[in-house]
Design an enzyme around this catalytic site. Structure first.
Site, PDB file in Angstrom:
ATOM      1  N   SER A  72      -8.576   2.889  12.654  1.00 18.01           N
ATOM      2  CA  SER A  72      -7.949   2.693  13.961  1.00 18.01           C
ATOM      3  C   SER A  72      -8.466   3.694  14.986  1.00 18.01           C
ATOM      4  CB  SER A  72      -6.426   2.830  13.837  1.00 18.01           C
ATOM      5  OG  SER A  72      -5.897   1.852  12.969  1.00 18.01           O
TER       6      SER A  72
ATOM      7  N   LYS B 105       2.983   6.472  -2.444  1.00 19.75           N
ATOM      8  CA  LYS B 105       4.082   7.304  -2.937  1.00 19.75           C
ATOM      9  C   LYS B 105       3.880   7.725  -4.390  1.00 19.75           C
ATOM     10  CE  LYS B 105       7.579   5.296   0.129  1.00 19.75           C
ATOM     11  NZ  LYS B 105       8.786   4.426   0.203  1.00 19.75           N
TER      12      LYS B 105
ATOM     13  N   ASP C 182      -5.889  15.039  20.799  1.00 19.85           N
ATOM     14  CA  ASP C 182      -4.627  14.723  20.118  1.00 19.85           C
ATOM     15  C   ASP C 182      -4.604  15.188  18.671  1.00 19.85           C
ATOM     16  OD1 ASP C 182      -3.707  13.592  22.414  1.00 19.85           O
ATOM     17  OD2 ASP C 182      -3.762  11.519  21.717  1.00 19.85           O
TER      18      ASP C 182
ATOM     19  N   ASP D 190       0.823  -1.209   0.000  1.00 19.01           N
ATOM     20  CA  ASP D 190       0.000   0.000   0.000  1.00 19.01           C
ATOM     21  C   ASP D 190       0.860   1.264   0.000  1.00 19.01           C
ATOM     22  OD1 ASP D 190      -2.277  -1.567   0.022  1.00 19.01           O
ATOM     23  OD2 ASP D 190      -2.533  -1.470   2.196  1.00 19.01           O
TER      24      ASP D 190
ATOM     25  N   THR E  91     -10.017   2.693   5.795  1.00 14.37           N
ATOM     26  CA  THR E  91      -9.546   1.451   6.414  1.00 14.37           C
ATOM     27  C   THR E  91      -8.165   1.617   7.051  1.00 14.37           C
ATOM     28  OG1 THR E  91      -8.704   0.756   4.249  1.00 14.37           O
ATOM     29  CG2 THR E  91     -10.880  -0.053   4.896  1.00 14.37           C
ATOM     30  N   GLY E  92      -7.648   2.851   7.076  1.00  9.69           N
ATOM     31  CA  GLY E  92      -6.335   3.116   7.650  1.00  9.69           C
ATOM     32  C   GLY E  92      -6.429   3.734   9.040  1.00  9.69           C
ATOM     33  N   TYR E  93      -5.791   4.882   9.200  1.00  5.43           N
ATOM     34  CA  TYR E  93      -5.768   5.577  10.494  1.00  5.43           C
ATOM     35  C   TYR E  93      -7.188   5.903  10.947  1.00  5.43           C
ATOM     36  CZ  TYR E  93      -3.584   8.698  13.997  1.00  5.43           C
ATOM     37  OH  TYR E  93      -3.151   9.300  15.154  1.00  5.43           O
TER      38      TYR E  93
ATOM     39  N   ASN F  20      -4.820   8.644   1.178  1.00  8.94           N
ATOM     40  CA  ASN F  20      -5.468   8.103   2.376  1.00  8.94           C
ATOM     41  C   ASN F  20      -6.046   9.181   3.278  1.00  8.94           C
ATOM     42  OD1 ASN F  20      -5.291   5.381   1.979  1.00  8.94           O
ATOM     43  ND2 ASN F  20      -3.660   5.020   3.464  1.00  8.94           N
TER      44      ASN F  20
END
EC number: 2.7.1.23
Length: 290
Positions: free
Chosen positions: A194, A78, A178, A73, A189-191, A148
């Site tokens: 989470s 990049k 934060d 990924d 589906t990334g950060y 993303n």
């Protein structure tokens, strides 16, 4: 047909598969090109490839019809902006630890190449994020495109920050905590995931805003229309604030500067073969099920 092959040169396991893909292209009468930087890799196998296959990156992007990306990924992240600007569709081959964006496994490459030659594929458009810094003197600094997410977070671990967020020019909320995540459906589906944000199918045209550990009772993520314009100000934060773009670009957000985030006019085109691949990946790679 002319294709570009973009391996992650830090992954040694990619190199022999590049050779196999080149051989497959020869068998099918397809011209295959690689970016010149690949030849400079420490892996000798790349230096054994004939020089005629290597071309400068910018020249390559203007001449190829499709791209095979061999990596994970992060490799897609990049290269996403370059492919989007050149409108080059991408076939993603999985050599990553998760490879959620990747539909094709290495041993399937030649079969997928044959399917592409027969037109047995479809294009899936992925939204990109455009962001810019708006300074007090009226100047604007454009930041790199994100596939993303764009994260606005504390610059010092354990230090709470305060972010003033507006949507379409209307002040919404000051968020102590934060930080905040602005993500695309791709980044859901990334950060975003989470941090407790929703998972969104790639064809859904939207932007998401998710607080990171907010010191608030109202801490739900927001799902916005794709044309929403989101701005953040750190004017009331006593602690340092930083911006992270797809986890690759990192810089400070000064108190006197506003960060503006919106949908990019460009999209990343992914070559797909199975309309249900997203749900297959979701319930295998994200849950450990087989």
């Amino acid at each position: 047909m002319r294709i570009g092959i973009f391996p992650n040169v830090t992954k040694r396991e990619c190199a022999p598969w590049v050779q196999k893909l080149l051989a497959g292209c020869r068998r099918h009468g397809v011209e295959a090109l690689l970016p010149a930087y690949v030849a400079e890799s420490e892996q000798t196998i790349y230096r054994e490839i004939a020089a005629v296959h290597y071309h400068p990156f910018s020249e390559l992007m203007n001449t190829i019809d499709f791209a095979f990306v061999l990596g994970g990924d992060g490799t897609i992240l990049k290269l996403a902006r370059s492919f989007a600007l050149a409108k080059v569709p991408v076939c993603a081959v999985n050599f990553g630890s998760l490879g959620f964006l990747m539909e094709v496994e290495p041993e399937e490459m030649e079969a997928r190449l044959e399917a592409m030659l027969q037109g047995l594929y479809f294009l899936e458009e992925r939204t990109l994020l455009h962001s810019e810094l708006c300074c007090a003197d009226g100047s604007v600094q454009e930041l790199p495109t994100a596939l993303n997410e764009i994260v606005v977070a504390h610059g010092n671990v354990g230090k709470m920050i305060r972010l003033d967020m507006s949507i379409n020019g209307h002040f919404v909320q000051q968020y102590p905590g934060d930080g905040m995540i602005v993500s695309t459906a791709t980044g859901s589906t990334g950060y975003n995931f989470s941090g407790g944000g929703p998972i969104v199918a790639p064809q859904v045209k939207c932007l998401m805003v998710s607080p990171i550990c907010p010191h608030l009772l109202l801490k739900m993520p927001l799902v916005l229309g794709e044309d929403a314009v989101i701005t953040f100000s750190a004017a009331h934060s006593r602690n340092a604030v930083r911006i992270s773009i797809d986890g690759m670009r990192d810089q400070e957000l000064p108190r006197s500067v506003t960060l503006r985030v919106k949908r990019s006019p460009y999209t990343l085109q992914m070559i797909r073969f199975d309309e249900n691949y997203f749900y297959t990946n979701l319930f295998t790679k994200m849950t450990g099920r087989k």
